[in-house]
Design a protein around this motif. Structure first.
Motif, mmCIF file in Angstrom:
data_model
loop_
_atom_site.group_PDB
_atom_site.id
_atom_site.type_symbol
_atom_site.label_atom_id
_atom_site.label_comp_id
_atom_site.label_asym_id
_atom_site.label_seq_id
_atom_site.Cartn_x
_atom_site.Cartn_y
_atom_site.Cartn_z
ATOM 1 N N LYS A 186 0.822 -1.221 0.000
ATOM 2 C CA LYS A 186 0.000 0.000 0.000
ATOM 3 C C LYS A 186 0.857 1.273 0.000
ATOM 4 O O LYS A 186 2.053 1.217 0.322
ATOM 5 C CB LYS A 186 -0.906 -0.035 1.224
ATOM 6 C CG LYS A 186 -1.927 -1.171 1.192
ATOM 7 C CD LYS A 186 -2.856 -1.037 2.381
ATOM 8 C CE LYS A 186 -3.929 -2.084 2.386
ATOM 9 N NZ LYS A 186 -4.878 -1.810 3.479
ATOM 10 N N PRO A 187 0.263 2.432 -0.321
ATOM 11 C CA PRO A 187 1.058 3.651 -0.572
ATOM 12 C C PRO A 187 2.054 4.050 0.519
ATOM 13 O O PRO A 187 3.114 4.614 0.213
ATOM 14 C CB PRO A 187 -0.022 4.741 -0.720
ATOM 15 C CG PRO A 187 -1.206 4.023 -1.251
ATOM 16 C CD PRO A 187 -1.177 2.665 -0.576
ATOM 17 N N PRO A 242 1.884 5.579 -5.481
ATOM 18 C CA PRO A 242 2.080 4.281 -6.129
ATOM 19 C C PRO A 242 1.859 3.117 -5.161
ATOM 20 O O PRO A 242 2.178 3.221 -3.960
ATOM 21 C CB PRO A 242 3.548 4.313 -6.569
ATOM 22 C CG PRO A 242 3.949 5.737 -6.530
ATOM 23 C CD PRO A 242 3.089 6.414 -5.523
ATOM 24 N N ILE A 243 1.335 2.039 -5.716
ATOM 25 C CA ILE A 243 1.155 0.791 -4.966
ATOM 26 C C ILE A 243 1.777 -0.337 -5.786
ATOM 27 O O ILE A 243 2.008 -0.183 -6.975
ATOM 28 C CB ILE A 243 -0.337 0.497 -4.689
ATOM 29 C CG1 ILE A 243 -1.139 0.438 -5.991
ATOM 30 C CG2 ILE A 243 -0.918 1.554 -3.750
ATOM 31 C CD1 ILE A 243 -2.624 0.112 -5.787
ATOM 32 N N VAL A 244 2.034 -1.466 -5.122
ATOM 33 C CA VAL A 244 2.607 -2.621 -5.820
ATOM 34 C C VAL A 244 1.642 -3.788 -5.674
ATOM 35 O O VAL A 244 1.379 -4.249 -4.553
ATOM 36 C CB VAL A 244 4.007 -2.966 -5.276
ATOM 37 C CG1 VAL A 244 4.578 -4.171 -6.027
ATOM 38 C CG2 VAL A 244 4.949 -1.764 -5.408
ATOM 39 N N LEU A 245 1.083 -4.218 -6.815
ATOM 40 C CA LEU A 245 0.149 -5.343 -6.852
ATOM 41 C C LEU A 245 0.952 -6.623 -7.032
ATOM 42 O O LEU A 245 1.889 -6.645 -7.838
ATOM 43 C CB LEU A 245 -0.810 -5.188 -8.035
ATOM 44 C CG LEU A 245 -1.497 -3.838 -8.184
ATOM 45 C CD1 LEU A 245 -2.347 -3.823 -9.462
ATOM 46 C CD2 LEU A 245 -2.351 -3.532 -6.971
ATOM 47 N N HIS A 267 -1.980 -5.327 1.891
ATOM 48 C CA HIS A 267 -3.271 -6.019 1.845
ATOM 49 C C HIS A 267 -2.995 -7.495 1.624
ATOM 50 O O HIS A 267 -2.014 -7.850 0.984
ATOM 51 C CB HIS A 267 -4.112 -5.491 0.670
ATOM 52 C CG HIS A 267 -5.274 -6.382 0.332
ATOM 53 N ND1 HIS A 267 -6.475 -6.329 1.011
ATOM 54 C CD2 HIS A 267 -5.406 -7.385 -0.583
ATOM 55 C CE1 HIS A 267 -7.296 -7.247 0.511
ATOM 56 N NE2 HIS A 267 -6.674 -7.907 -0.458
ATOM 57 N N GLY A 268 -3.887 -8.369 2.114
ATOM 58 C CA GLY A 268 -3.833 -9.786 1.756
ATOM 59 C C GLY A 268 -5.235 -10.349 1.643
ATOM 60 O O GLY A 268 -6.096 -10.036 2.476
#
Ligand code: CDP
Ligand code: MG
Length: 140
Positions: free
Chosen positions: A11-12, A71-74, A117-118
């Motif tokens: 998350k950001p 930015p976030i990382v998926l 997140h999960g």
């Protein structure tokens, strides 16, 4: 236990503090494998759709603000019992309650800025992966 896939988001708050690699080190040390990863910026519509189960909760608007703040990382992670395992690696929502060594204990700012997140069930993992990745972007 079967091999599963789960869907995390860094998350950001975490990329903002240059913690993407530190979080990935915890993930890889746990034995889970990162089989897809991309850095993106979500629109408000994407954030609202992703978290629509929380629509009635008082924090929904702030959550959408937060998730679009940078930015976030998926990711997609793969491993034995990956869904429950990543919930453990991630730790409790409130970092004050998270166990030592968990990502949230190590890095989360607050119970709003939770660093990751999960997915919480196989159905959620399927939905979240389908919303965010094409099949050919996942290389197991
Ligand atoms: O992320 P997790 O599944 O542990 O918790 P959740 O209850 O599904 O909440 C989703 C996200 O909403 C959290 O990770 C926080 O970013 C946010 N949240 C919040 O802003 N304030 C709360 N009181 C609870 C959750
Ligand atoms: Mg949740």
């Amino acid at each position: 236990m079967a091999t599963e896939r789960t869907f995390p988001i860094i998350k950001p708050d975490a990329p903002a503090r240059n913690l993407t690699g530190a979080i990935n080190a915890v993930i890889e040390k746990s034995g889970l494998r990162i089989v897809a990863q991309k850095r993106v910026r979500w629109t408000r519509a994407q954030a609202e759709k992703f978290y629509e189960e929380h629509k009635a909760r008082p924090f929904y608007g702030e959550l959408a603000d937060f998730m679009t703040s940078g930015p976030i990382v998926l990711q997609v992670l793969e491993g034995e019992g990956a869904i429950a395992k990543y919930r453990e690696v991630m730790g409790a929502t409130d970092p004050k309650e998270a166990k030592d060594g968990t990502i949230r204990k190590l890095f989360a700012v607050s119970k709003a800025e939770t660093s990751t997140h999960g997915s919480d069930s196989p159905a959620a993992a399927d939905r979240e992966i389908a919303l965010n990745f094409r099949l050919d972007e996942i290389v197991g």
